[in-house]
Design a protein around this motif. Structure first.
Motif, mmCIF file in Angstrom:
data_model
loop_
_atom_site.group_PDB
_atom_site.id
_atom_site.type_symbol
_atom_site.label_atom_id
_atom_site.label_comp_id
_atom_site.label_asym_id
_atom_site.label_seq_id
_atom_site.Cartn_x
_atom_site.Cartn_y
_atom_site.Cartn_z
ATOM 1 N N MET A 1 0.806 -1.015 -0.037
ATOM 2 C CA MET A 1 -0.039 -0.009 0.090
ATOM 3 C C MET A 1 0.889 1.114 0.114
ATOM 4 S SD MET A 1 -2.922 1.250 2.559
ATOM 5 C CE MET A 1 -4.033 -0.428 2.225
ATOM 6 N N GLY A 2 0.432 2.034 -0.952
ATOM 7 C CA GLY A 2 1.430 3.377 -0.980
ATOM 8 C C GLY A 2 1.199 4.305 -0.069
ATOM 9 N N LEU A 3 1.936 5.299 0.256
ATOM 10 C CA LEU A 3 1.687 6.523 1.018
ATOM 11 C C LEU A 3 0.740 7.349 0.649
ATOM 12 C CD1 LEU A 3 2.898 7.969 3.407
ATOM 13 C CD2 LEU A 3 4.322 9.231 1.717
ATOM 14 N N PRO A 4 0.078 7.522 -0.515
ATOM 15 C CA PRO A 4 -0.906 8.318 -0.861
ATOM 16 C C PRO A 4 -2.274 7.488 -0.109
ATOM 17 C CG PRO A 4 0.525 8.449 -2.642
ATOM 18 C CD PRO A 4 0.874 7.230 -1.832
ATOM 19 N N LEU A 5 -2.097 6.126 -0.244
ATOM 20 C CA LEU A 5 -3.558 5.585 0.319
ATOM 21 C C LEU A 5 -3.343 5.551 1.866
ATOM 22 C CD1 LEU A 5 -3.403 2.446 -1.707
ATOM 23 C CD2 LEU A 5 -5.028 4.657 -1.995
ATOM 24 N N LEU A 6 -2.329 5.664 2.698
ATOM 25 C CA LEU A 6 -2.295 5.549 4.128
ATOM 26 C C LEU A 6 -2.744 6.988 4.615
ATOM 27 C CD1 LEU A 6 1.053 3.455 4.783
ATOM 28 C CD2 LEU A 6 -1.439 2.795 5.089
ATOM 29 N N LEU A 7 -2.302 7.923 4.202
ATOM 30 C CA LEU A 7 -2.671 9.196 4.726
ATOM 31 C C LEU A 7 -4.024 9.682 4.836
ATOM 32 C CD1 LEU A 7 -1.290 11.907 5.367
ATOM 33 C CD2 LEU A 7 -1.496 12.766 3.144
ATOM 34 N N PRO A 8 -4.999 9.246 3.683
ATOM 35 C CA PRO A 8 -6.438 9.465 4.061
ATOM 36 C C PRO A 8 -7.140 8.454 5.299
ATOM 37 C CG PRO A 8 -5.805 9.358 1.629
ATOM 38 C CD PRO A 8 -4.730 8.827 2.365
ATOM 39 N N LEU A 10 -5.339 7.547 7.765
ATOM 40 C CA LEU A 10 -4.817 8.211 9.140
ATOM 41 C C LEU A 10 -5.764 9.402 9.619
ATOM 42 C CD1 LEU A 10 -0.891 7.846 8.823
ATOM 43 C CD2 LEU A 10 -2.459 6.482 10.440
ATOM 44 N N LEU A 11 -6.153 10.053 8.665
ATOM 45 C CA LEU A 11 -7.061 11.237 8.838
ATOM 46 C C LEU A 11 -8.288 10.816 9.161
ATOM 47 C CD1 LEU A 11 -5.978 13.541 5.860
ATOM 48 C CD2 LEU A 11 -5.255 13.808 8.113
ATOM 49 N N LEU A 12 -8.863 9.794 8.563
ATOM 50 C CA LEU A 12 -10.171 9.144 9.022
ATOM 51 C C LEU A 12 -10.034 8.726 10.587
ATOM 52 C CD1 LEU A 12 -13.044 8.780 8.213
ATOM 53 C CD2 LEU A 12 -12.169 6.292 7.283
ATOM 54 N N LEU A 13 -9.078 7.813 10.817
ATOM 55 C CA LEU A 13 -9.142 7.306 12.326
ATOM 56 C C LEU A 13 -8.899 8.416 13.216
ATOM 57 C CD1 LEU A 13 -8.612 4.885 13.859
ATOM 58 C CD2 LEU A 13 -6.345 5.244 13.476
ATOM 59 N N LEU A 14 -8.241 9.461 12.938
ATOM 60 C CA LEU A 14 -7.980 10.541 13.853
ATOM 61 C C LEU A 14 -9.327 11.481 14.303
ATOM 62 C CD1 LEU A 14 -6.372 12.537 15.499
ATOM 63 C CD2 LEU A 14 -5.738 13.896 13.479
ATOM 64 N N LEU A 15 -10.221 11.542 12.964
ATOM 65 C CA LEU A 15 -11.484 12.012 13.114
ATOM 66 C C LEU A 15 -12.464 11.241 14.009
ATOM 67 C CD1 LEU A 15 -13.295 14.282 11.968
ATOM 68 C CD2 LEU A 15 -14.005 13.047 9.975
ATOM 69 N N LEU A 16 -12.398 9.770 13.845
ATOM 70 C CA LEU A 16 -13.176 8.955 14.490
ATOM 71 C C LEU A 16 -12.718 9.328 16.269
ATOM 72 C CD1 LEU A 16 -13.429 6.002 12.320
ATOM 73 C CD2 LEU A 16 -15.105 7.400 12.882
ATOM 74 N N LEU A 17 -11.546 9.207 16.367
ATOM 75 C CA LEU A 17 -11.330 9.522 17.776
ATOM 76 C C LEU A 17 -11.564 10.740 18.484
ATOM 77 C CD1 LEU A 17 -7.702 8.167 17.429
ATOM 78 C CD2 LEU A 17 -9.506 6.999 18.527
ATOM 79 N N LEU A 18 -11.835 11.820 17.513
ATOM 80 C CA LEU A 18 -12.169 12.896 18.064
ATOM 81 C C LEU A 18 -13.746 12.895 18.449
ATOM 82 C CD1 LEU A 18 -10.184 15.721 15.834
ATOM 83 C CD2 LEU A 18 -9.805 14.985 18.431
ATOM 84 N N LEU A 19 -14.611 12.382 17.598
ATOM 85 C CA LEU A 19 -16.050 12.204 17.882
ATOM 86 C C LEU A 19 -16.204 11.271 18.841
ATOM 87 C CD1 LEU A 19 -17.096 12.146 14.055
ATOM 88 C CD2 LEU A 19 -17.185 13.915 15.727
ATOM 89 N N LEU A 20 -15.557 10.363 19.596
ATOM 90 C CA LEU A 20 -16.044 9.530 20.266
ATOM 91 C C LEU A 20 -16.074 10.229 21.636
ATOM 92 C CD1 LEU A 20 -13.930 6.198 19.646
ATOM 93 C CD2 LEU A 20 -16.398 6.588 19.110
ATOM 94 N N PRO A 21 -16.941 9.841 22.539
ATOM 95 C CA PRO A 21 -17.239 10.349 23.956
ATOM 96 C C PRO A 21 -16.160 10.032 24.891
ATOM 97 C CG PRO A 21 -18.803 8.785 23.636
ATOM 98 C CD PRO A 21 -18.081 8.676 22.446
ATOM 99 N N PRO A 22 -15.910 10.846 25.941
ATOM 100 C CA PRO A 22 -14.689 10.489 26.897
ATOM 101 C C PRO A 22 -15.114 9.373 27.683
ATOM 102 C CG PRO A 22 -15.448 12.862 26.749
ATOM 103 C CD PRO A 22 -16.375 12.288 26.068
ATOM 104 N N ALA A 23 -16.354 9.111 27.942
ATOM 105 C CA ALA A 23 -16.565 7.866 28.869
ATOM 106 C C ALA A 23 -15.994 6.480 28.268
ATOM 107 C CB ALA A 23 -18.074 7.895 29.265
ATOM 108 N N SER A 24 -16.172 6.475 26.986
ATOM 109 C CA SER A 24 -15.737 5.263 26.354
ATOM 110 C C SER A 24 -14.255 5.072 26.258
ATOM 111 C CB SER A 24 -16.138 5.257 24.781
ATOM 112 O OG SER A 24 -15.688 6.491 24.085
#
Length: 283
Positions: A1-8, A10-24
């Motif tokens: 998998m090339g670098l251009p595919l990993l970058l999106p 990582l961005l999606l994973l970071l967005l999911l972490l920000l949206l999860l509630p602190p209690a979880s």
């Protein structure tokens, strides 16, 4: 998998972490901030009382309204400073030896105020007094708090009554009596009126007696002036003189009694109205 595919990704994973509630992400004990127990204690800053008297040190306390049911409430008192010796405890019962039979706590368990009474005050009772409250709450568990400032108690000297010394002279006694009379008069006008009434009551019988005696004397003098001259002559003739060598002397008093047959003659100028003769009788 090339670098251009990993970058999106990582961005999606970071967005999911920000949206999860602190209690979880954290445990349940970090989900809500821990509630705090609020309390308060009120005492009068300063009090004073005379030596030998008594004093009541008032206090009141408060705590969080959401504490739930409250049980096992205890009241204690410290002496001298914040961490000083306990002089009183409700449970277990304790009274300091210096205050034996002199302390009384006016408080009931369902009340948030009361007072500590100290009787037969001594000079060594001076100092600061700190009230402490201890209880078990349904929500916050066991809680304990104490007044920080406390109450500063000052013992004053008992007033001494001066005893006046003996009177050294009559003038001093008179001056003192006059001063006391004046003070009494200034103190109460009612007392002054009572004193005047007493004086009048004492003087009235004496005045009545004097008037009666004077009236009797005037009446006797008037009655004597109206007495019949013949009676006076008979009374005087009964008065005998001194017996000497068998001779009795009797004083005779002659009055100028007007005769009914002839008009009265005026007495000679400067002549006496009456004269006394002595008749001698040989026995």
């Amino acid at each position: 998998m090339g670098l251009p595919l990993l970058l999106p990704l990582l961005l999606l994973l970071l967005l999911l972490l920000l949206l999860l509630p602190p209690a979880s992400l954290q445990g349940d004990h970090w989900a809500q901030p821990k509630a705090l127990f609020h309390f308060g204690m009120n005492q009068q800053k300063q009090l004073s009382a005379p030596e030998g008297g008594s004093i009541r040190i008032p206090f009141s306390f408060d705590y969080s309204q959401d504490s739930g049911s409250v049980s096992n409430v205890k009241i204690s008192w410290r002496w001298k400073h914040f961490h000083g010796d306990f002089i009183y405890k409700t449970t277990p019962r304790l009274i300091h030896k210096n205050f034996k039979n002199r302390l009384l706590l006016n408080w009931e368990e369902d009340m948030k105020n009361g007072s500590l009474q100290i009787s037969n005050l001594r000079r060594e009772d001076e100092g600061s007094y700190f009230c402490q409250v201890e209880m078990i709450t349904e929500k916050y568990g066991e809680q304990k708090w104490q007044s920080i400032q406390g109450t500063e108690l000052t013992i004053t000297h008992a007033a001494k009554t001066a005893t006046p010394g003996p009177t050294t002279s009559a003038s001093t006694a008179a001056t003192t009596a006059a001063d006391l009379w004046d003070l009494e008069g200034k103190r109460s006008s009612g007392s002054w009126l009572l004193n005047k009434e007493a004086v009048v009551r004492l003087a009235l019988p004496s005045a009545v007696l004097k008037i009666a005696i004077l009236g009797l004397m005037v009446f006797l003098r008037w009655k004597r002036s109206k007495e019949d001259p013949s009676r006076i002559w008979r009374r005087n003739t009964r008065t005998l003189g001194t017996k000497n060598d068998g001779i009795l002397y009797a004083p005779l008093t002659l009055h100028n009694v007007p005769s009914p047959a002839a008009p009265p003659c005026p007495p000679a100028h400067g002549g006496p109205q009456e004269e006394t003769l002595f008749s001698a009788l040989k026995t």
